[in-house]
Design an enzyme around this catalytic site. Structure first.
Site, mmCIF file in Angstrom:
data_model
loop_
_atom_site.group_PDB
_atom_site.id
_atom_site.type_symbol
_atom_site.label_atom_id
_atom_site.label_comp_id
_atom_site.label_asym_id
_atom_site.label_seq_id
_atom_site.Cartn_x
_atom_site.Cartn_y
_atom_site.Cartn_z
ATOM 1 C CG HIS A 1 -1.715 0.859 1.709
ATOM 2 N ND1 HIS A 1 -2.530 2.144 0.769
ATOM 3 C CD2 HIS A 1 -1.198 2.303 2.969
ATOM 4 C CE1 HIS A 1 -3.017 2.955 0.814
ATOM 5 N NE2 HIS A 1 -2.348 3.338 2.248
ATOM 6 C CG ASP B 1 6.888 18.914 -26.153
ATOM 7 O OD1 ASP B 1 7.319 18.822 -24.620
ATOM 8 O OD2 ASP B 1 7.224 18.184 -26.370
ATOM 9 C CD1 TRP C 1 6.232 3.144 4.674
ATOM 10 C CD2 TRP C 1 7.982 4.126 2.753
ATOM 11 N NE1 TRP C 1 6.817 4.325 4.809
ATOM 12 C CE2 TRP C 1 7.159 4.835 4.063
ATOM 13 C CE3 TRP C 1 9.037 4.543 1.644
ATOM 14 C CZ2 TRP C 1 8.592 5.759 4.030
ATOM 15 C CZ3 TRP C 1 9.278 5.217 1.697
ATOM 16 C CH2 TRP C 1 8.709 6.434 2.964
ATOM 17 C CB SER D 1 10.817 6.697 -13.700
ATOM 18 O OG SER D 1 9.771 7.726 -13.376
ATOM 19 C CB SER D 2 12.086 10.304 -9.605
ATOM 20 O OG SER D 2 11.034 9.938 -9.007
ATOM 21 C CG HIS E 1 11.332 14.814 6.899
ATOM 22 N ND1 HIS E 1 10.336 14.333 7.213
ATOM 23 C CD2 HIS E 1 11.690 15.970 6.281
ATOM 24 C CE1 HIS E 1 10.132 15.635 7.531
ATOM 25 N NE2 HIS E 1 10.209 15.998 7.309
ATOM 26 C CD GLU F 1 9.273 10.423 -2.045
ATOM 27 O OE1 GLU F 1 10.459 10.297 -2.618
ATOM 28 O OE2 GLU F 1 8.261 9.857 -2.304
ATOM 29 C CE1 TYR G 1 7.665 18.727 4.804
ATOM 30 C CE2 TYR G 1 9.960 19.079 5.198
ATOM 31 C CZ TYR G 1 9.328 18.254 6.032
ATOM 32 O OH TYR G 1 8.521 18.839 6.982
ATOM 33 C CB SER H 1 0.147 28.775 -3.914
ATOM 34 O OG SER H 1 0.887 28.197 -2.485
ATOM 35 C CG HIS I 1 11.240 14.170 12.320
ATOM 36 N ND1 HIS I 1 11.094 15.557 11.732
ATOM 37 C CD2 HIS I 1 10.730 13.785 11.310
ATOM 38 C CE1 HIS I 1 10.610 15.466 10.838
ATOM 39 N NE2 HIS I 1 10.365 14.101 10.211
ATOM 40 C CG HIS I 2 11.118 10.232 10.039
ATOM 41 N ND1 HIS I 2 9.787 10.156 9.513
ATOM 42 C CD2 HIS I 2 11.505 11.663 9.479
ATOM 43 C CE1 HIS I 2 9.771 10.757 8.659
ATOM 44 N NE2 HIS I 2 10.245 11.473 8.523
ATOM 45 C CB THR J 1 4.342 24.804 7.627
ATOM 46 O OG1 THR J 1 5.743 24.205 7.690
ATOM 47 C CG2 THR J 1 3.734 24.061 7.222
ATOM 48 C CE LYS K 1 3.719 27.201 0.850
ATOM 49 N NZ LYS K 1 4.667 28.380 0.422
ATOM 50 N NE ARG L 1 3.730 3.526 11.115
ATOM 51 C CZ ARG L 1 3.997 3.794 10.491
ATOM 52 N NH1 ARG L 1 5.189 4.306 10.866
ATOM 53 N NH2 ARG L 1 4.173 3.900 8.823
#
Lengths: 298, 542
Positions: free
Chosen positions: B82, B111, B147, B174-175, B258, B260, B262, B273, B307-308, B333, B336, B455
């Site tokens: 998932h 293009d 994951w 790809s990315s 991290h 990732e 964002y 925006s 922090h993870h 944040t 924003k 979890r």
């Protein structure tokens, strides 16, 4: 019918209890909404910084969402609102940068002090070594008031839960009880027994994959990592049975390796430890006698 | 350049809507940014439905205590797949698709800068995911270690480990190619007069995101390659018995992980925006502050990774540093969010479907941000870590954040893509059904986590039964609501009779609204003249 009514009533009571005072719920109860303040001075302070952060968020949320909702109703085109064209306000921008900084400092200060205290594992009177395995825990009583101990045992999921949790067992998990607590998946065959009022140092590691030793009422979790020894500490104030679970994914039975801490008065603990040591000694003696036998048979 | 060249002008009229004939020529060999954008978006939608069906299995098993449907091994495959499918298959390709479609239109480029690489970076993806999904049919099943692929657990997998790692390498390639393309396009292909500080915020957000991608995808590739050699070539990067360190993996992974996070939210900031000023009929408040905020968040994303993993046993100084650095993210944040609210203030607001999703984004993403600030407080995080509180937190920022922004953008730009208006009524039904069910789904998970539910468990104590059942009901409801979305999109593309105008939305500003709807196959073969007053953010002299 009667029993379901009683169950419903009991559940309703639990809801009220959990709403009124989380202190009543050292272990998870139905409809519990908030973190338990736990049973140690550290866990109460953890609950304190949690609640501080929560109320700060509620406060900011009320301000921001009120402004948004007001704007959504007041400045609707359908109500004839005409768009202005301003897009800057240096004063406002400065305010909403500086105020959050102050709020963050207010939250960080008690959190920092608490973290310093949590990191202080010195001057413990007792050491427990916790080792995580797939999917059980080993507890070794390393020392108690500087006196080494040989007591160590494996603690794994209790038989009732283990039977009930099989796919399609047909057994209602609500029937798995430990005393009067519905302890499905939160009960073990042999709990970790600890004395009340004694600073206990834990040294935590694992033997196969990473696990995490977590009893919410003690206020922390600590990863159990192969090849690394982590330490943490607790000093439980109230006797009782405190339940937790492995908190780091560790394979297929990750959900089935609970932790139960039984905190007892100091005298009772000392008696228990002595009994365990005597039993361990007797077992060691018996093993020593029996040991050659398999070799002879083989 | 701005002067119209008669030869080029002729070209526009002649070949503006000339599309390759034949299915393979049109789609497999395409180098057209719009077609590639469409491919990305369709791929993303398919992955969203596949990843969503895995989530349905998870919620069905968690509907009540006891195991009723699947074995724990399979449950762990579902949680792992998932996440992988939703992150790498649904959210990231959706943003790349939106970037492909809209960035050239928004900056007045004909293009993408590297059209053939653009084709390649898309066509890698279906193969990467076929390979990843195929592991579920292999002996031993798909990956089950989460994951995050923490060793040693992730290395206990069978065949799937090599396949998963190879497919992650392909997604990474790809990315990275997509990101290079976007940077090259934005820096080289802007129409004359489209200065950097006149670009739409969506383009800015993608420029910054692309740099994040280039910075961290190789780090992920390195981490999974070390996993591969640990498993198959006898190295001991993460094997304590061989002198390695399993925690080092987590540091490397989250140094990728991290930023990732964002990568999955900054383009969403950009989208919102664009939408809020359009439907507020008022310029974006604090355009430059918005861009500086995105840049600050991107910078901070590199120094908060630990922090993870607060419970991993770091030194006190490390924990304090990562706590303070994480808390700092709240400031840009917050800027924003305040700016979005200020954009609405004294506007003239209407609530078409894109605006509904954008407003829901601001409110619900902010709630996810609140629980994020709470998670930054290390002592409290010792309790939250690895519980449903965290699950609730990141689903608020990813589902009601990233996914809601993607849906907002689809409703916003679909008339431009298809030339038809979607059904406003069914769009609103989709919105209200989604916004209510997603809260029924995720809000109770805060309570579950605080009450002590970890979890990634397939079964739980009876105390957690009630909120899990509510959450599952919300889950099924939210899942079913997305079928409405599929219906609305198919209807708008193939069946809607309501033609879209060039501007589509009354308050819409920006170059993409100066081309016809549907946008012709080739646009801006002659660079447009930039009229600063027509840009969504309005006056940029401040």
């Amino acid at each position: 019918m009667i029993s379901s009514g009683v169950r419903r009533a009991r559940r309703a009571c639990a809801v009220v209890a959990s709403l009124a005072s989380a202190a009543a719920s050292a272990n998870p109860v139905p409809w519990q909404l908030n973190m338990s303040p736990g049973v140690t001075s550290i866990s109460e302070r953890v609950h304190g910084v949690h609640m501080l952060a929560f109320w700060v968020c509620v406060g900011i949320g009320v301000v921001v969402f009120s402004a948004m909702i007001y704007a959504m109703f007041r400045f609707r085109k359908s109500k004839g609102a005409v768009a202005q064209s301003w897009s800057h306000n240096t004063m406002m921008e400065a305010i909403w940068t500086i105020i959050p900084v102050i709020i963050l400092i207010v939250m960080a200060w008690p959190a920092t002090r608490l973290l310093v205290d949590m990191a202080n594992v010195e001057n413990a009177d007792m050491t427990i070594k916790v080792t995580g395995y797939q999917w059980k825990w080993r507890y070794e009583y390393v020392d108690y008031y500087k006196k080494p101990s040989t007591v160590n045992f494996i603690s794994s999921l209790d038989a009732d839960s283990a039977r009930t949790r099989q796919l399609g067992s047909g057994i209602d998990p609500r029937t798995v009880m430990d005393g009067d607590y519905p302890a499905y998946l939160l009960n073990v065959d042999k709990p970790l027994v600890l004395p009340v009022g004694v600073k206990v140092r834990f040294v935590i590691t694992a033997d196969d994959v990473i696990h995490s030793w977590w009893v919410p009422t003690l206020g922390w979790k600590q990863d159990a990592i192969p090849g690394i020894i982590n330490s943490n500490w607790t000093q439980i104030d109230k006797p009782g049975t405190y339940r937790g679970q492995c908190a780091e994914l560790c394979g297929k039975d990750h959900g089935f390796m609970p932790i139960v801490v039984k905190a007892v008065p100091k005298a009772e603990f000392e008696q228990w430890l002595a009994t365990q040591e005597a039993e361990a000694a007797a077992r060691a003696a018996a093993t020593a006698q029996v040991a050659p036998a398999p070799a002879a048979q083989g | 350049m701005a002067a119209v060249n008669p030869a080029l002008d002729h070209d526009v009229h002649d070949h503006g809507d000339h599309k390759p004939e034949g299915f393979l020529d049109r789609w497999l060999f395409t180098t057209n940014h719009k077609d590639i954008g469409t491919l990305y978006l369709v791929f993303s939608l398919i992955m969203f439905l596949i990843g969503g069906s895995f989530a349905m299995v998870i919620r069905a098993e968690l509907f009540q205590p006891g195991l009723q449907l699947v074995q724990p091994e399979f449950f762990n495959q579902m949680t792992t797949m998932h996440a992988l499918v939703m992150i790498f298959g649904a959210v990231m390709p959706a943003f790349v698709g939106l970037g492909n479609w809209m960035i050239p239109l928004m900056i007045g480029a004909p293009d993408m800068a590297l059209p053939r690489m653009n084709n390649w970076s898309f066509w890698i993806l279906p193969f990467a995911f076929l390979m990843l999904l195929s592991t579920m049919f292999m002996p031993g099943g798909g990956p089950q270690g989460g994951w995050t692929m923490y060793p040693p657990l992730a290395l206990e997998g069978g065949l799937n480990v090599a396949f998963m790692i190879f497919s992650i390498h392909m997604m990474g390639i790809s990315s990275i190619m997509g990101a290079i393309n976007i940077i090259a396009t934005i820096l080289n292909m802007r129409a004359p007069g489209m200065d950097l500080l006149r670009m739409p915020v969506f383009v800015w957000s993608w420029l910054i995101t692309a740099f994040l991608l280039i910075a961290v995808m190789p780090v992920l590739a390195g981490a999974v390659t070390m996993l591969l050699t640990d498993k198959y070539f006898g190295t001991s990067f993460f094997n304590a018995a061989g002198g390695g360190d399993p925690v080092m993996y987590q540091h490397i992974f989250w140094f990728f992980g991290h930023p990732e996070v964002y990568i999955m939210i900054l383009p969403a900031f950009g989208i919102v925006s664009e939408i809020i000023p359009t439907f507020s009929r008022k310029p974006l408040f604090g355009y430059q502050a918005m861009i500086y905020a995105i840049a600050s968040i991107a910078f901070l994303s590199f120094i908060v990774w630990a922090h993870h993993m607060f419970s991993v046993g770091m030194p006190l100084g490390g924990e304090l540093f990562f706590m303070y650095a994480t808390m700092l993210i709240a400031i840009p944040t917050g800027v924003k969010v305040f700016n979005w609210v200020s954009t609405m203030w004294e506007g003239s607001i209407t609530f078409e479907v894109p605006m509904l999703f954008a407003v829901a984004f601001v409110i619900l993403f902010t709630i996810g941000g609140f629980s994020g600030v709470m998670c930054a407080i290390v002592p409290a995080d010792f309790q939250y870590q690895d519980t449903y509180f965290v699950v609730a937190h990141f689903h608020y920022v990813l589902v009601t954040g990233a996914v809601f922004a993607i849906m907002a953008s689809v409703y916003y730009w679909l008339p431009k893509w298809s030339g038809h208006m979607h059904s406003e009524k069914w769009g609103k039904i989709h919105f209200w059904s989604s916004v209510i069910s997603v809260n029924v789904l995720f809000f109770p998970q805060h309570f579950l986590g605080l009450a002590g539910m970890p979890r990634r468990i397939p079964d739980y104590n009876v105390a957690f039964a009630d909120f899990n059942m509510i959450s599952s009901i919300g889950g099924f409801w939210f899942g079913a609501s997305q079928l409405i979305f599929v219906g609305v999109v198919i209807h708008a593309v193939y069946y809607s009779r309501q033609k879209a105008t060039m501007q589509v939305w009354e308050g819409a500003r920006g170059l993409e609204w100066t081309v016809p709807s549907p946008a012709p196959h080739h646009t801006f073969t002659v660079p447009p003249l930039i009229d600063a007053s027509k840009l969504a953010h309005g006056d940029v002299t401040h």
